[in-house]
Design a protein around this motif. Sequence first.
Motif, PDB file in Angstrom:
ATOM      1  N   ARG A  15       0.870  -1.182   0.000  1.00  0.00           N
ATOM      2  CA  ARG A  15       0.000   0.000   0.000  1.00  0.00           C
ATOM      3  C   ARG A  15       0.906   1.230   0.000  1.00  0.00           C
ATOM      4  O   ARG A  15       2.087   1.131   0.317  1.00  0.00           O
ATOM      5  CB  ARG A  15      -0.895   0.010   1.240  1.00  0.00           C
ATOM      6  CG  ARG A  15      -1.824  -1.186   1.311  1.00  0.00           C
ATOM      7  CD  ARG A  15      -2.772  -1.110   2.509  1.00  0.00           C
ATOM      8  NE  ARG A  15      -3.606  -2.320   2.554  1.00  0.00           N
ATOM      9  CZ  ARG A  15      -3.708  -3.125   3.612  1.00  0.00           C
ATOM     10  NH1 ARG A  15      -3.070  -2.849   4.734  1.00  0.00           N
ATOM     11  NH2 ARG A  15      -4.465  -4.200   3.565  1.00  0.00           N
ATOM     12  N   SER A  16       0.289   2.406  -0.299  1.00  0.00           N
ATOM     13  CA  SER A  16       1.120   3.615  -0.472  1.00  0.00           C
ATOM     14  C   SER A  16       1.892   3.970   0.807  1.00  0.00           C
ATOM     15  O   SER A  16       2.972   4.540   0.750  1.00  0.00           O
ATOM     16  CB  SER A  16       0.259   4.787  -0.922  1.00  0.00           C
ATOM     17  OG  SER A  16      -0.756   4.976   0.038  1.00  0.00           O
ATOM     18  N   ASN A  17       1.336   3.614   1.964  1.00  0.00           N
ATOM     19  CA  ASN A  17       1.999   3.989   3.227  1.00  0.00           C
ATOM     20  C   ASN A  17       2.888   2.871   3.788  1.00  0.00           C
ATOM     21  O   ASN A  17       3.335   2.954   4.926  1.00  0.00           O
ATOM     22  CB  ASN A  17       0.940   4.367   4.274  1.00  0.00           C
ATOM     23  CG  ASN A  17      -0.007   3.217   4.571  1.00  0.00           C
ATOM     24  OD1 ASN A  17      -0.066   2.238   3.825  1.00  0.00           O
ATOM     25  ND2 ASN A  17      -0.743   3.317   5.663  1.00  0.00           N
ATOM     26  N   GLU A  18       3.123   1.838   2.997  1.00  0.00           N
ATOM     27  CA  GLU A  18       3.899   0.705   3.514  1.00  0.00           C
ATOM     28  C   GLU A  18       5.339   0.703   2.978  1.00  0.00           C
ATOM     29  O   GLU A  18       5.575   1.089   1.839  1.00  0.00           O
ATOM     30  CB  GLU A  18       3.228  -0.626   3.128  1.00  0.00           C
ATOM     31  CG  GLU A  18       1.949  -0.879   3.918  1.00  0.00           C
ATOM     32  CD  GLU A  18       1.254  -2.173   3.529  1.00  0.00           C
ATOM     33  OE1 GLU A  18       0.654  -2.785   4.414  1.00  0.00           O
ATOM     34  OE2 GLU A  18       1.305  -2.558   2.328  1.00  0.00           O
ATOM     35  N   ASN A  19       6.237   0.250   3.831  1.00  0.00           N
ATOM     36  CA  ASN A  19       7.657   0.175   3.453  1.00  0.00           C
ATOM     37  C   ASN A  19       8.128  -1.268   3.425  1.00  0.00           C
ATOM     38  O   ASN A  19       7.763  -2.044   4.318  1.00  0.00           O
ATOM     39  CB  ASN A  19       8.535   0.892   4.488  1.00  0.00           C
ATOM     40  CG  ASN A  19       8.383   2.385   4.395  1.00  0.00           C
ATOM     41  OD1 ASN A  19       7.936   2.897   3.371  1.00  0.00           O
ATOM     42  ND2 ASN A  19       8.715   3.070   5.469  1.00  0.00           N
ATOM     43  N   HIS A  20       8.973  -1.563   2.427  1.00  0.00           N
ATOM     44  CA  HIS A  20       9.578  -2.887   2.343  1.00  0.00           C
ATOM     45  C   HIS A  20      10.465  -3.104   3.571  1.00  0.00           C
ATOM     46  O   HIS A  20      11.193  -2.200   3.979  1.00  0.00           O
ATOM     47  CB  HIS A  20      10.410  -3.003   1.060  1.00  0.00           C
ATOM     48  CG  HIS A  20      10.992  -4.363   0.863  1.00  0.00           C
ATOM     49  ND1 HIS A  20      10.237  -5.437   0.465  1.00  0.00           N
ATOM     50  CD2 HIS A  20      12.234  -4.834   1.052  1.00  0.00           C
ATOM     51  CE1 HIS A  20      10.994  -6.506   0.402  1.00  0.00           C
ATOM     52  NE2 HIS A  20      12.217  -6.164   0.756  1.00  0.00           N
ATOM     53  N   ALA A  21      10.364  -4.274   4.173  1.00  0.00           N
ATOM     54  CA  ALA A  21      11.160  -4.697   5.340  1.00  0.00           C
ATOM     55  C   ALA A  21      10.681  -4.078   6.655  1.00  0.00           C
ATOM     56  O   ALA A  21      11.042  -4.553   7.719  1.00  0.00           O
ATOM     57  CB  ALA A  21      12.646  -4.445   5.157  1.00  0.00           C
ATOM     58  N   ARG A  22       9.881  -3.005   6.596  1.00  0.00           N
ATOM     59  CA  ARG A  22       9.305  -2.489   7.847  1.00  0.00           C
ATOM     60  C   ARG A  22       7.940  -3.129   8.081  1.00  0.00           C
ATOM     61  O   ARG A  22       7.660  -3.677   9.137  1.00  0.00           O
ATOM     62  CB  ARG A  22       9.156  -0.961   7.804  1.00  0.00           C
ATOM     63  CG  ARG A  22       8.687  -0.382   9.142  1.00  0.00           C
ATOM     64  CD  ARG A  22       8.146   1.027   9.026  1.00  0.00           C
ATOM     65  NE  ARG A  22       6.902   1.092   8.249  1.00  0.00           N
ATOM     66  CZ  ARG A  22       6.207   2.190   8.041  1.00  0.00           C
ATOM     67  NH1 ARG A  22       6.635   3.350   8.493  1.00  0.00           N
ATOM     68  NH2 ARG A  22       5.091   2.163   7.331  1.00  0.00           N
ATOM     69  N   ASP A  23       7.084  -3.065   7.054  1.00  0.00           N
ATOM     70  CA  ASP A  23       5.731  -3.625   7.190  1.00  0.00           C
ATOM     71  C   ASP A  23       5.696  -5.084   6.731  1.00  0.00           C
ATOM     72  O   ASP A  23       5.067  -5.926   7.371  1.00  0.00           O
ATOM     73  CB  ASP A  23       4.747  -2.785   6.369  1.00  0.00           C
ATOM     74  CG  ASP A  23       4.733  -1.354   6.859  1.00  0.00           C
ATOM     75  OD1 ASP A  23       4.199  -1.118   7.943  1.00  0.00           O
ATOM     76  OD2 ASP A  23       5.295  -0.482   6.166  1.00  0.00           O
ATOM     77  N   TYR A  24       6.292  -5.351   5.597  1.00  0.00           N
ATOM     78  CA  TYR A  24       6.386  -6.704   5.034  1.00  0.00           C
ATOM     79  C   TYR A  24       7.661  -6.803   4.217  1.00  0.00           C
ATOM     80  O   TYR A  24       8.213  -5.787   3.772  1.00  0.00           O
ATOM     81  CB  TYR A  24       5.219  -6.970   4.056  1.00  0.00           C
ATOM     82  CG  TYR A  24       3.885  -7.277   4.677  1.00  0.00           C
ATOM     83  CD1 TYR A  24       3.622  -8.512   5.255  1.00  0.00           C
ATOM     84  CD2 TYR A  24       2.865  -6.328   4.645  1.00  0.00           C
ATOM     85  CE1 TYR A  24       2.374  -8.796   5.809  1.00  0.00           C
ATOM     86  CE2 TYR A  24       1.605  -6.601   5.194  1.00  0.00           C
ATOM     87  CZ  TYR A  24       1.379  -7.839   5.775  1.00  0.00           C
ATOM     88  OH  TYR A  24       0.148  -8.129   6.319  1.00  0.00           O
ATOM     89  N   HIS A  25       8.085  -8.034   3.967  1.00  0.00           N
ATOM     90  CA  HIS A  25       9.050  -8.286   2.897  1.00  0.00           C
ATOM     91  C   HIS A  25       8.175  -8.587   1.677  1.00  0.00           C
ATOM     92  O   HIS A  25       7.532  -9.653   1.618  1.00  0.00           O
ATOM     93  CB  HIS A  25       9.935  -9.496   3.222  1.00  0.00           C
ATOM     94  CG  HIS A  25      10.716  -9.322   4.502  1.00  0.00           C
ATOM     95  ND1 HIS A  25      11.782  -8.463   4.607  1.00  0.00           N
ATOM     96  CD2 HIS A  25      10.563  -9.882   5.723  1.00  0.00           C
ATOM     97  CE1 HIS A  25      12.261  -8.507   5.843  1.00  0.00           C
ATOM     98  NE2 HIS A  25      11.533  -9.364   6.534  1.00  0.00           N
ATOM     99  N   PHE A  26       8.087  -7.647   0.763  1.00  0.00           N
ATOM    100  CA  PHE A  26       7.223  -7.825  -0.415  1.00  0.00           C
ATOM    101  C   PHE A  26       7.989  -8.606  -1.479  1.00  0.00           C
ATOM    102  O   PHE A  26       9.043  -8.150  -1.944  1.00  0.00           O
ATOM    103  CB  PHE A  26       6.787  -6.454  -0.964  1.00  0.00           C
ATOM    104  CG  PHE A  26       5.903  -5.691  -0.009  1.00  0.00           C
ATOM    105  CD1 PHE A  26       4.544  -5.975   0.082  1.00  0.00           C
ATOM    106  CD2 PHE A  26       6.421  -4.689   0.802  1.00  0.00           C
ATOM    107  CE1 PHE A  26       3.726  -5.281   0.971  1.00  0.00           C
ATOM    108  CE2 PHE A  26       5.608  -3.988   1.692  1.00  0.00           C
ATOM    109  CZ  PHE A  26       4.257  -4.284   1.776  1.00  0.00           C
ATOM    110  N   ILE A  27       7.469  -9.781  -1.833  1.00  0.00           N
ATOM    111  CA  ILE A  27       8.152 -10.620  -2.819  1.00  0.00           C
ATOM    112  C   ILE A  27       7.129 -11.150  -3.833  1.00  0.00           C
ATOM    113  O   ILE A  27       5.918 -11.066  -3.589  1.00  0.00           O
ATOM    114  CB  ILE A  27       8.909 -11.805  -2.168  1.00  0.00           C
ATOM    115  CG1 ILE A  27       7.949 -12.684  -1.347  1.00  0.00           C
ATOM    116  CG2 ILE A  27      10.042 -11.303  -1.285  1.00  0.00           C
ATOM    117  CD1 ILE A  27       8.619 -13.943  -0.780  1.00  0.00           C
TER     118      ILE A  27
END
Length: 220
Positions: A57-69
Amino acid sequence: MFSQDTTWYADGVMVDPFLLLILSSPSGAGKTTLTRKLQERFPALRFSVSHTTRKPRSNENHARDYHFIDRKDFDELVEREAFVEWAEVHGNCYGTSHAEIERARSEPGCAGMIFDIDYQGARQIRAKQPDAVAVFILPPSMIELERRLRGRASETEDVVKRRFEAAKVEIEHYGFFDYLVVNDDVDTAFNHLEGIVLAERSRRFRRADLAERLLRAGKL
Ligand code: ADP
Ligand code: 5GP
């Protein structure tokens, strides 16, 4: 570095009960909001960052909120048995890696972890860690749940509908959880969560090691 809000010493040895706190809820009930507040109150509890195939989502950060893969990388991790638990939720895959838990356990001052995961993940974690504490967050009403889902501007109508329909299935699993917290007023809900963490930390089996060390020290 974590603040030492849970550390006791006996003979100079740190005796810290490691708390695994699972928070589940239907999407939109306020789990993320409450988790953030818990982290502020208990900085020694580390938030478990999951892997997911969902788009950020626009307010989400990789490695802070999720590891997006992507799905291919997720499937590879499943194949390598890198996850303690994983599940498909609302059409995307989510999982908690063994590495995430090991990292937390090896961090000095870390007194436990908060898992924001669904009931399938909660079940899998509890199968391996029976002393994990499982809390289910309930919305005050289904109308309010829908309002909150819609209020999260980043979601499309399709996503809101899908998550709202899934809410009933998720609430049906309430019987699996140790605690049910109603998130009507957020501060009241948070007070209940805070009480749960404090009480769980004081359970006899989490403090028995300290008591035994005190007894041994008293014999010297
Ligand atoms: P979840 O992580 O369970 O999907 P969120 O924490 O993202 O839920 O909350 C969903 C929406 O509801 C957010 O816009 C959040 O600000 C709002 N919200 C959370 N708790 C409350 C509450 N007690 N009263 C009103 N709005 C709330
Ligand atoms: P969201 O997409 O709103 O961030 O999360 C959707 C759902 O997936 C929520 O119920 C959340 O708790 C769950 N979830 C997030 N991470 C994990 C995970 O690692 N494992 C499992 N089983 N569920 C997760």
